[in-house]
Design a protein around this motif. Structure first.
Motif, PDB file in Angstrom:
ATOM      1  N   ASN A 180       9.573  -0.109 -60.735  1.00  0.00           N
ATOM      2  CA  ASN A 180      10.804   0.053 -61.487  1.00  0.00           C
ATOM      3  C   ASN A 180      11.302   1.468 -61.211  1.00  0.00           C
ATOM      4  N   ILE A 181      12.606   1.609 -61.075  1.00  0.00           N
ATOM      5  CA  ILE A 181      13.191   2.932 -60.864  1.00  0.00           C
ATOM      6  C   ILE A 181      14.088   3.219 -62.054  1.00  0.00           C
ATOM      7  N   LYS A 182      13.827   4.331 -62.705  1.00  0.00           N
ATOM      8  CA  LYS A 182      14.648   4.674 -63.857  1.00  0.00           C
ATOM      9  C   LYS A 182      15.369   5.988 -63.590  1.00  0.00           C
ATOM     10  N   LEU A 183      16.506   6.148 -64.260  1.00  0.00           N
ATOM     11  CA  LEU A 183      17.284   7.372 -64.126  1.00  0.00           C
ATOM     12  C   LEU A 183      18.161   7.548 -65.345  1.00  0.00           C
ATOM     13  N   ARG A 184      18.745   8.717 -65.428  1.00  0.00           N
ATOM     14  CA  ARG A 184      19.634   9.078 -66.535  1.00  0.00           C
ATOM     15  C   ARG A 184      20.898   9.655 -65.923  1.00  0.00           C
ATOM     16  N   VAL A 185      22.056   9.235 -66.408  1.00  0.00           N
ATOM     17  CA  VAL A 185      23.316   9.670 -65.816  1.00  0.00           C
ATOM     18  C   VAL A 185      24.338   9.907 -66.923  1.00  0.00           C
ATOM     19  N   PHE A 186      25.167  10.941 -66.757  1.00  0.00           N
ATOM     20  CA  PHE A 186      26.241  11.154 -67.714  1.00  0.00           C
ATOM     21  C   PHE A 186      27.135   9.918 -67.750  1.00  0.00           C
ATOM     22  N   LYS A 187      27.531   9.513 -68.937  1.00  0.00           N
ATOM     23  CA  LYS A 187      28.340   8.303 -69.105  1.00  0.00           C
ATOM     24  C   LYS A 187      29.635   8.340 -68.305  1.00  0.00           C
ATOM     25  N   SER A 188      30.267   9.494 -68.209  1.00  0.00           N
ATOM     26  CA  SER A 188      31.555   9.578 -67.522  1.00  0.00           C
ATOM     27  C   SER A 188      31.426   9.849 -66.022  1.00  0.00           C
ATOM     28  N   ASN A 189      30.209   9.905 -65.512  1.00  0.00           N
ATOM     29  CA  ASN A 189      29.988  10.137 -64.085  1.00  0.00           C
ATOM     30  C   ASN A 189      30.303   8.849 -63.316  1.00  0.00           C
ATOM     31  N   PRO A 190      31.177   8.913 -62.314  1.00  0.00           N
ATOM     32  CA  PRO A 190      31.494   7.707 -61.540  1.00  0.00           C
ATOM     33  C   PRO A 190      30.282   7.109 -60.831  1.00  0.00           C
ATOM     34  N   ALA A 191      29.197   7.858 -60.708  1.00  0.00           N
ATOM     35  CA  ALA A 191      27.977   7.335 -60.084  1.00  0.00           C
ATOM     36  C   ALA A 191      27.405   6.161 -60.864  1.00  0.00           C
ATOM     37  N   VAL A 192      27.785   5.996 -62.124  1.00  0.00           N
ATOM     38  CA  VAL A 192      27.320   4.844 -62.907  1.00  0.00           C
ATOM     39  C   VAL A 192      27.631   3.554 -62.140  1.00  0.00           C
ATOM     40  N   ARG A 193      28.834   3.461 -61.592  1.00  0.00           N
ATOM     41  CA  ARG A 193      29.224   2.250 -60.845  1.00  0.00           C
ATOM     42  C   ARG A 193      28.371   2.072 -59.584  1.00  0.00           C
ATOM     43  N   LEU A 194      28.064   3.174 -58.915  1.00  0.00           N
ATOM     44  CA  LEU A 194      27.199   3.120 -57.737  1.00  0.00           C
ATOM     45  C   LEU A 194      25.834   2.555 -58.123  1.00  0.00           C
ATOM     46  N   TYR A 195      25.262   3.080 -59.181  1.00  0.00           N
ATOM     47  CA  TYR A 195      23.946   2.608 -59.618  1.00  0.00           C
ATOM     48  C   TYR A 195      23.995   1.125 -59.977  1.00  0.00           C
ATOM     49  N   GLN A 196      25.037   0.702 -60.644  1.00  0.00           N
ATOM     50  CA  GLN A 196      25.157  -0.717 -61.002  1.00  0.00           C
ATOM     51  C   GLN A 196      25.262  -1.585 -59.752  1.00  0.00           C
ATOM     52  N   ARG A 197      25.987  -1.119 -58.745  1.00  0.00           N
ATOM     53  CA  ARG A 197      26.089  -1.868 -57.490  1.00  0.00           C
ATOM     54  C   ARG A 197      24.725  -2.058 -56.838  1.00  0.00           C
ATOM     55  N   PHE A 198      23.827  -1.113 -57.066  1.00  0.00           N
ATOM     56  CA  PHE A 198      22.494  -1.179 -56.484  1.00  0.00           C
ATOM     57  C   PHE A 198      21.483  -1.851 -57.426  1.00  0.00           C
ATOM     58  N   GLY A 199      21.965  -2.491 -58.477  1.00  0.00           N
ATOM     59  CA  GLY A 199      21.097  -3.279 -59.339  1.00  0.00           C
ATOM     60  C   GLY A 199      20.528  -2.563 -60.546  1.00  0.00           C
ATOM     61  N   PHE A 200      20.994  -1.369 -60.840  1.00  0.00           N
ATOM     62  CA  PHE A 200      20.544  -0.668 -62.036  1.00  0.00           C
ATOM     63  C   PHE A 200      21.300  -1.210 -63.245  1.00  0.00           C
ATOM     64  N   GLU A 201      20.594  -1.325 -64.343  1.00  0.00           N
ATOM     65  CA  GLU A 201      21.194  -1.795 -65.586  1.00  0.00           C
ATOM     66  C   GLU A 201      21.021  -0.739 -66.667  1.00  0.00           C
ATOM     67  N   ILE A 202      22.017  -0.662 -67.534  1.00  0.00           N
ATOM     68  CA  ILE A 202      21.937   0.253 -68.675  1.00  0.00           C
ATOM     69  C   ILE A 202      20.973  -0.357 -69.696  1.00  0.00           C
ATOM     70  N   VAL A 203      19.947   0.402 -70.061  1.00  0.00           N
ATOM     71  CA  VAL A 203      18.958  -0.100 -71.013  1.00  0.00           C
ATOM     72  C   VAL A 203      18.994   0.645 -72.343  1.00  0.00           C
ATOM     73  N   ASP A 204      19.652   1.798 -72.338  1.00  0.00           N
ATOM     74  CA  ASP A 204      19.719   2.618 -73.545  1.00  0.00           C
ATOM     75  C   ASP A 204      20.805   3.662 -73.309  1.00  0.00           C
ATOM     76  N   GLU A 205      21.259   4.275 -74.393  1.00  0.00           N
ATOM     77  CA  GLU A 205      22.242   5.338 -74.233  1.00  0.00           C
ATOM     78  C   GLU A 205      22.134   6.351 -75.351  1.00  0.00           C
ATOM     79  N   THR A 206      22.587   7.553 -75.027  1.00  0.00           N
ATOM     80  CA  THR A 206      22.718   8.619 -76.006  1.00  0.00           C
ATOM     81  C   THR A 206      24.208   8.927 -76.108  1.00  0.00           C
ATOM     82  N   LYS A 207      24.556   9.951 -76.836  1.00  0.00           N
ATOM     83  CA  LYS A 207      25.960  10.346 -76.951  1.00  0.00           C
ATOM     84  C   LYS A 207      26.553  10.637 -75.566  1.00  0.00           C
ATOM     85  N   SER A 208      25.743  11.207 -74.677  1.00  0.00           N
ATOM     86  CA  SER A 208      26.258  11.681 -73.395  1.00  0.00           C
ATOM     87  C   SER A 208      25.758  10.927 -72.162  1.00  0.00           C
ATOM     88  N   HIS A 209      24.646  10.222 -72.271  1.00  0.00           N
ATOM     89  CA  HIS A 209      24.003   9.643 -71.089  1.00  0.00           C
ATOM     90  C   HIS A 209      23.717   8.146 -71.236  1.00  0.00           C
TER      91      HIS A 209
END
Length: 146
Positions: A109-138
């Motif tokens: 499993n590969i896990k990571l943390r990304v700022f919510k407003s970072n456009p890389a979120v879409r890149l990660y989703q394209r590669f099969g990453f799913e949001i499993v949790d969130e904070t105010k910023s990430h």
């Protein structure tokens, strides 16, 4: 194409500046104005913890950014930063690096943390990453082992 080289002490300013260029907008969006003194203290802690895991991304002989990450256990790899300077973005390099991370960690499993407003979120989703949790910023994201 890209290659990696290990972090050296002489890369300190480059890595700090790359982090500042890459993350200042998000830090200010969620936490207020960038404070260089405070950020340098946090950067020192980051280096103490991750220095041996930092790789400089080299493209065409030029330092293009840095990456860090590490194995947590037999089943999980934690991806830290994938930080590219602006002039190297939008050229598929980030996608190539992310695919390399995935290939290098097959069966984990590969896990990571990304700022919510970072456009890389879409890149990660394209590669099969799913949001499993969130904070105010990430978002905390995971790509399950296949």
């Amino acid at each position: 194409m890209f290659e990696f080289r290990p972090y050296k002490e002489t890369d300190y300013d480059f890595v700090y500046d790359a982090k500042k260029i890459g993350y200042k907008t998000y830090v200010e969006e969620y936490y207020g104005p960038w404070n260089d003194e405070q950020q340098h203290e946090m950067f020192e802690s980051f280096l103490k913890e991750r220095k041996d895991k930092i790789q400089i991304i080299v493209v065409g002989g030029n330092a293009a950014g840095f990456i860090d990450g590490g194995t947590i256990d037999d089943e999980t790899y934690e991806q830290g930063n994938i930080c590219l300077l602006p002039e190297f973005r939008g050229k598929g390099i980030g996608s190539q690096i992310l695919q390399w991370v995935i290939d290098e960690n097959k069966g984990k499993n590969i896990k990571l943390r990304v700022f919510k407003s970072n456009p890389a979120v879409r890149l990660y989703q394209r590669f099969g990453f799913e949001i499993v949790d969130e904070t105010k910023s990430h978002y905390n994201m995971v790509r399950k082992a296949k």
